[in-house]
Enzyme design. Structure first.
Site, PDB file in Angstrom:
ATOM      1  N   LYS A  49      39.399  18.937 -13.706  1.00  0.00           N
ATOM      2  CA  LYS A  49      39.318  18.053 -12.535  1.00  0.00           C
ATOM      3  C   LYS A  49      40.559  17.162 -12.486  1.00  0.00           C
ATOM      4  O   LYS A  49      40.896  16.492 -13.463  1.00  0.00           O
ATOM      5  CB  LYS A  49      38.066  17.179 -12.617  1.00  0.00           C
ATOM      6  CG  LYS A  49      37.929  16.214 -11.442  1.00  0.00           C
ATOM      7  CD  LYS A  49      36.577  15.513 -11.449  1.00  0.00           C
ATOM      8  CE  LYS A  49      36.557  14.216 -12.210  1.00  0.00           C
ATOM      9  NZ  LYS A  49      37.293  13.120 -11.567  1.00  0.00           N
ATOM     10  N   ASP A  96      39.671  16.320  -6.940  1.00  0.00           N
ATOM     11  CA  ASP A  96      38.681  15.260  -6.677  1.00  0.00           C
ATOM     12  C   ASP A  96      39.340  14.107  -5.922  1.00  0.00           C
ATOM     13  O   ASP A  96      39.584  13.052  -6.495  1.00  0.00           O
ATOM     14  CB  ASP A  96      38.110  14.806  -8.034  1.00  0.00           C
ATOM     15  CG  ASP A  96      37.088  13.693  -7.910  1.00  0.00           C
ATOM     16  OD1 ASP A  96      36.511  13.513  -6.827  1.00  0.00           O
ATOM     17  OD2 ASP A  96      36.871  12.987  -8.923  1.00  0.00           O
ATOM     18  N   LYS A 116      38.112  13.014  -2.831  1.00  0.00           N
ATOM     19  CA  LYS A 116      37.071  12.310  -2.032  1.00  0.00           C
ATOM     20  C   LYS A 116      37.592  11.901  -0.662  1.00  0.00           C
ATOM     21  O   LYS A 116      37.623  10.721  -0.316  1.00  0.00           O
ATOM     22  CB  LYS A 116      36.551  11.086  -2.792  1.00  0.00           C
ATOM     23  CG  LYS A 116      35.903  11.402  -4.134  1.00  0.00           C
ATOM     24  CD  LYS A 116      35.305  10.137  -4.757  1.00  0.00           C
ATOM     25  CE  LYS A 116      34.613  10.397  -6.067  1.00  0.00           C
ATOM     26  NZ  LYS A 116      35.512  10.734  -7.179  1.00  0.00           N
ATOM     27  N   ASP A 160      37.892  10.172   6.289  1.00  0.00           N
ATOM     28  CA  ASP A 160      38.780   9.750   7.380  1.00  0.00           C
ATOM     29  C   ASP A 160      38.213  10.361   8.660  1.00  0.00           C
ATOM     30  O   ASP A 160      37.113  10.929   8.645  1.00  0.00           O
ATOM     31  CB  ASP A 160      40.207  10.250   7.083  1.00  0.00           C
ATOM     32  CG  ASP A 160      41.275   9.328   7.658  1.00  0.00           C
ATOM     33  OD1 ASP A 160      41.147   8.963   8.840  1.00  0.00           O
ATOM     34  OD2 ASP A 160      42.229   8.996   6.936  1.00  0.00           O
ATOM     35  N   THR A 177      28.050   6.790  -7.785  1.00  0.00           N
ATOM     36  CA  THR A 177      27.102   6.449  -8.858  1.00  0.00           C
ATOM     37  C   THR A 177      27.511   5.175  -9.579  1.00  0.00           C
ATOM     38  O   THR A 177      26.761   4.662 -10.394  1.00  0.00           O
ATOM     39  CB  THR A 177      26.955   7.605  -9.870  1.00  0.00           C
ATOM     40  OG1 THR A 177      28.248   7.932 -10.363  1.00  0.00           O
ATOM     41  CG2 THR A 177      26.304   8.816  -9.255  1.00  0.00           C
ATOM     42  N   ARG A 232      36.140  11.729 -21.280  1.00  0.00           N
ATOM     43  CA  ARG A 232      36.533  11.216 -22.601  1.00  0.00           C
ATOM     44  C   ARG A 232      35.912  11.910 -23.808  1.00  0.00           C
ATOM     45  O   ARG A 232      36.591  12.035 -24.836  1.00  0.00           O
ATOM     46  CB  ARG A 232      36.296   9.696 -22.643  1.00  0.00           C
ATOM     47  CG  ARG A 232      37.303   8.962 -21.771  1.00  0.00           C
ATOM     48  CD  ARG A 232      36.867   7.584 -21.404  1.00  0.00           C
ATOM     49  NE  ARG A 232      35.773   7.620 -20.433  1.00  0.00           N
ATOM     50  CZ  ARG A 232      35.231   6.546 -19.881  1.00  0.00           C
ATOM     51  NH1 ARG A 232      35.667   5.339 -20.209  1.00  0.00           N
ATOM     52  NH2 ARG A 232      34.256   6.664 -18.998  1.00  0.00           N
TER      53      ARG A 232
HETATM   54  O1  C5P Z   1      35.206  10.048 -19.355  1.00  0.00           O
HETATM   55  P1  C5P Z   1      33.983  10.362 -18.519  1.00  0.00           P
HETATM   56  O2  C5P Z   1      33.207  11.568 -19.001  1.00  0.00           O
HETATM   57  O3  C5P Z   1      33.121   9.147 -18.317  1.00  0.00           O
HETATM   58  O4  C5P Z   1      34.615  10.765 -17.116  1.00  0.00           O
HETATM   59  C1  C5P Z   1      33.808  11.089 -16.029  1.00  0.00           C
HETATM   60  C2  C5P Z   1      34.659  11.495 -14.869  1.00  0.00           C
HETATM   61  O5  C5P Z   1      33.810  11.656 -13.751  1.00  0.00           O
HETATM   62  C3  C5P Z   1      35.734  10.507 -14.458  1.00  0.00           C
HETATM   63  O6  C5P Z   1      36.821  11.245 -13.869  1.00  0.00           O
HETATM   64  C4  C5P Z   1      35.042   9.687 -13.406  1.00  0.00           C
HETATM   65  O7  C5P Z   1      35.943   9.108 -12.478  1.00  0.00           O
HETATM   66  C5  C5P Z   1      34.200  10.750 -12.724  1.00  0.00           C
HETATM   67  N1  C5P Z   1      33.055  10.262 -12.007  1.00  0.00           N
HETATM   68  C6  C5P Z   1      32.076   9.487 -12.592  1.00  0.00           C
HETATM   69  N2  C5P Z   1      31.028   9.049 -11.823  1.00  0.00           N
HETATM   70  C7  C5P Z   1      30.983   9.387 -10.536  1.00  0.00           C
HETATM   71  C8  C5P Z   1      31.946  10.185  -9.947  1.00  0.00           C
HETATM   72  C9  C5P Z   1      32.986  10.615 -10.722  1.00  0.00           C
HETATM   73  O8  C5P Z   1      32.119   9.206 -13.769  1.00  0.00           O
HETATM   74  N3  C5P Z   1      29.977   9.013  -9.814  1.00  0.00           N
END
Ligand code: C5P
Length: 234
Positions: free
Chosen positions: A34, A61, A63, A66, A120, A211
Site C-alpha cells: 500500500k 491509497d 482516498k 472531489d 476509523t 508497523r
Molecule cells: O502500522 P499500522 O499497521 O498501524 O498501519 C496501518 C495502515 O493502515 C496505515 O497506513 C494507516 O494509515 C492505515 N489506516 C488505518 N486506519 C484506517 C485507514 C487506514 O490504520 N482507518
C-alpha cells in the site's frame, strides 16, 4: 504477480529509498503493498512503477474526494499507472461514486475500486460534531451500502465493523481492514485491534498491516508468520 495472501503491507515512509528497501526484502507472491499520501506525494508515480516492476500489486491509497469529474480523472490516471486497488471517500456522494465506477468500467484490467466510509480514526465524540442523524455504526453501514449500490467493489473498514458489513452486504464485496496486530505485538497508536485470524474470521477480505512488518527486525519473517497463522501457503 498475484499474491495468495490477504496481507497488504502499508509502506508508511516519507521517502522512496526505505520503501524500496523494505519491498526488496519481501516476496511479491506473499503480500501486496500500500502506497499512501505521504509516500506518493514524496516519491510519485515512479515509485509505484518501480514496485510494480518488482512484481508487487499496489494499493494506491489516496482516498480521492472531489467533484465527480475530478475524481473520475484522478481514477483514470491511477488506472493508467496499472495499480491493483484505488479508493475514494463514499461521502463524496452518489454522483461522484457513479462517475468513479464509470471511469474505470470498460478498462481491460481496472483496479479494484474501494470506498472509505467513516474514517476509523474517528470516535463517537468526533463523529457527533459532524451533526449526522445516524449513529456512527449506522452511518458506516449506510455509506457501505451506498458504495455497493453505486458499483464499488468494497470498502475500507475497521475489523470490528467487518462482521456486520459482511452479514448485511454479502459476498463478493471486499472488506479491507487496517488495525491488525499479531497476538503479542505492540498496539502502537491503534486503539481497537484484531489479530489477522480474528479479522479474517470476522469477514475481512484484505488485511492492511504496517508497523508489525515494516518495523520488525526481519520483515519477511514477520510477514511469513502472519501468513502461516492464516494457513497461506507461501
Ligand atoms: O502500522 P499500522 O499497521 O498501524 O498501519 C496501518 C495502515 O493502515 C496505515 O497506513 C494507516 O494509515 C492505515 N489506516 C488505518 N486506519 C484506517 C485507514 C487506514 O490504520 N482507518
Amino acid at each position: 504477480m498475484s499474491a495468495s495472501s490477504p496481507v497488504i503491507v502499508a509502506l508508511d515512509y516519507a521517502q522512496m529509498t526505505p520503501a524500496l528497501e523494505l519491498a526488496a526484502s519481501l516476496d511479491p507472491s506473499a503480500c501486496r503493498l500500500k502506497v499512501g499520501k505521504e509516500l506518493f506525494t514524496a516519491a510519485g508515480p515512479v515509485l509505484v512503477e518501480r514496485l510494480q516492476s518488482m512484481g508487487f500489486e499496489v494499493f494506491l491509497d489516496l482516498k480521492f474526494h472531489d467533484i465527480p469529474n475530478t475524481v473520475a480523472g484522478a481514477l483514470r490516471s491511477a488506472a493508467a499507472l496499472g495499480v491493483w486497488m484505488v479508493n475514494v471517500h463514499v461521502s463524496g456522494g452518489r454522483r461522484m461514486l457513479e462517475a468513479s465506477a464509470e471511469a474505470l468500467s470498460g478498462l481491460t484490467a481496472p483496479p479494484l475500486l474501494i470506498g472509505v466510509t467513516v474514517l476509523t480514526s474517528m470516535d463517537a465524540k468526533d463523529f457527533s460534531e459532524l451533526a449526522c442523524a445516524n449513529s456512527l455504526p449506522e452511518q458506516v453501514l449506510r455509506l457501505a451500502s451506498l458504495a455497493k449500490d453505486c458499483g464499488l467493489q468494497g470498502v475500507v473498514c475497521s475489523a470490528q465493523e467487518a462482521s456486520t458489513l459482511r452479514e448485511q452486504l454479502g459476498s463478493p464485496f471486499a472488506l479491507v481492514t487496517p488495525g491488525i496486530r499479531p497476538a503479542g505485538a505492540t498496539q502502537d497508536d491503534q486503539r481497537r485491534v484484531l489479530t489477522p485470524v480474528e479479522a479474517m474470521d470476522a469477514g475481512s477480505s484484505y488485511l492492511v498491516v504496517g508497523r508489525p512488518i515494516t518495523r520488525a527486525e526481519d520483515p519477511a519473517a514477520a510477514l511469513h508468520a502472519i501468513n502461516e497463522s492464516l494457513c497461506v501457503s507461501r
